[in-house]
Scaffold this motif. Sequence first.
Motif, short mmCIF file in Angstrom:
data_model
loop_
_atom_site.label_atom_id
_atom_site.label_comp_id
_atom_site.label_asym_id
_atom_site.label_seq_id
_atom_site.Cartn_x
_atom_site.Cartn_y
_atom_site.Cartn_z
N SER A 160 1.46 2.45 3.89
CA SER A 160 2.09 3.51 4.68
C SER A 160 2.10 3.10 6.14
CB SER A 160 1.34 4.83 4.52
OG SER A 160 0.06 4.75 5.16
N ARG A 161 2.54 4.00 6.99
CA ARG A 161 2.52 3.73 8.42
C ARG A 161 1.09 3.54 8.94
NH1 ARG A 161 5.11 8.70 11.34
NH2 ARG A 161 4.37 7.53 13.17
N TYR A 162 0.12 4.01 8.17
CA TYR A 162 -1.29 3.94 8.57
C TYR A 162 -2.04 2.77 7.94
CZ TYR A 162 0.00 8.70 9.82
OH TYR A 162 0.63 9.78 10.34
N GLY A 183 5.24 -3.85 14.40
CA GLY A 183 5.87 -2.56 14.22
C GLY A 183 6.69 -2.17 15.43
N PRO A 184 7.33 -1.00 15.38
CA PRO A 184 8.15 -0.55 16.50
C PRO A 184 7.33 -0.43 17.79
CG PRO A 184 8.51 0.80 14.55
CD PRO A 184 7.32 -0.05 14.27
N GLY A 214 5.44 -2.47 19.38
CA GLY A 214 4.15 -3.16 19.49
C GLY A 214 4.32 -4.66 19.43
N GLY A 239 -2.56 0.22 10.18
CA GLY A 239 -1.12 0.29 10.04
C GLY A 239 -0.36 -0.14 11.29
N LEU A 240 0.96 -0.15 11.15
CA LEU A 240 1.85 -0.59 12.23
C LEU A 240 2.94 0.43 12.51
CD1 LEU A 240 2.29 -4.30 11.05
CD2 LEU A 240 0.92 -3.52 12.98
N GLY A 241 2.71 1.67 12.09
CA GLY A 241 3.73 2.69 12.29
C GLY A 241 4.72 2.73 11.13
N PRO A 242 5.78 3.50 11.29
CA PRO A 242 6.70 3.74 10.16
C PRO A 242 7.66 2.61 9.85
CG PRO A 242 7.48 4.86 12.13
CD PRO A 242 6.14 4.27 12.49
N TYR A 300 9.85 -3.42 10.33
CA TYR A 300 8.90 -4.41 10.83
C TYR A 300 9.54 -5.79 10.96
CZ TYR A 300 6.00 -0.75 8.78
OH TYR A 300 5.47 0.46 8.44
#
Length: 304
Positions: free
Chosen positions: A176-178, A198-199, A201, A219-222, A225
Amino acid sequence: MTAPDSAPNNDTPVGTLGSRRRVRHWLAGAGVTALAAVLGITLAVRGGATPACAAPPTGNTVHKAKASFYDAGRSGGNCSFPGPPADRLYVALGSSAYSGSAACGSYLDVTGPKGTVRVMVMDQCGGCGSGKIDLSDEAYAKIADRAQGIAQVTYRAVVNPPLDGGLTFRMKGGASRYWFAVQVGNHGNPLRSVEAQGPGGGFRKATRQSDNYWTVEGGLGPGPYNIRVTDVYGRQATATTIRMITKQVQRSTATLASPTPPSSSPSAPPSPSIAPSPTPSESVAPTATVEALAGAAPLNAPRC
């Protein structure tokens, strides 16, 4: 007369009750320590711990081994692939060569009494030491008679194998995003590192897991990627627009292989096997946009 519990005098016989107790206590402590060490080793082996000096087969080194055979059915093995390669030519390696999934998706040329076959590393063989490999039924039949059961073979890594298509990416169920967890497929050479962005970053280094997924805690967000992949020879490719869609194969056009096979490849290699493709129950996501970058010279192999 010596008072109770006082230190003994010089003519007290060796082996008094107190000293015997101390000896027993010391032996008991040593026994517990030894038992704990044995249990620790046993649990590490059963848990599939990666040996301290483990590395996947690379470069031009020729290995001698005994080969047996097995059938993984529709499973993708310990490498967690959606399924076996279409031609069912695969191999399971012992824990040292499997190297905590570092060998997953790479290829070996295995030579036996009847010839040579190219196989993809798909599994870990629990009963295989450094001198043993386990081939698929189909692969074994190409290099030895199945009636033998065990065959003497040699094998070597395939550097830069020609592949059908580019890199693939598959998000793990539960990602997930997390919690970021991705599997990279169809890369040919063993992978050295995977980094993801991620967005908004920067790139963060992912950690290789023994089931052949790369994870980033927190995570890396939604998404979407960017994923940068580097193999053990320094070749690198960066894929963009990889989405957080679990259990689906997202294909790309990037490849870590050079256009021309290196001179160290066998002079007449057998036809390469096809990298694992999704099972009928899995859908395939749209093609990702990819940039490829030629890498550096091969890295030095670890010394054990």
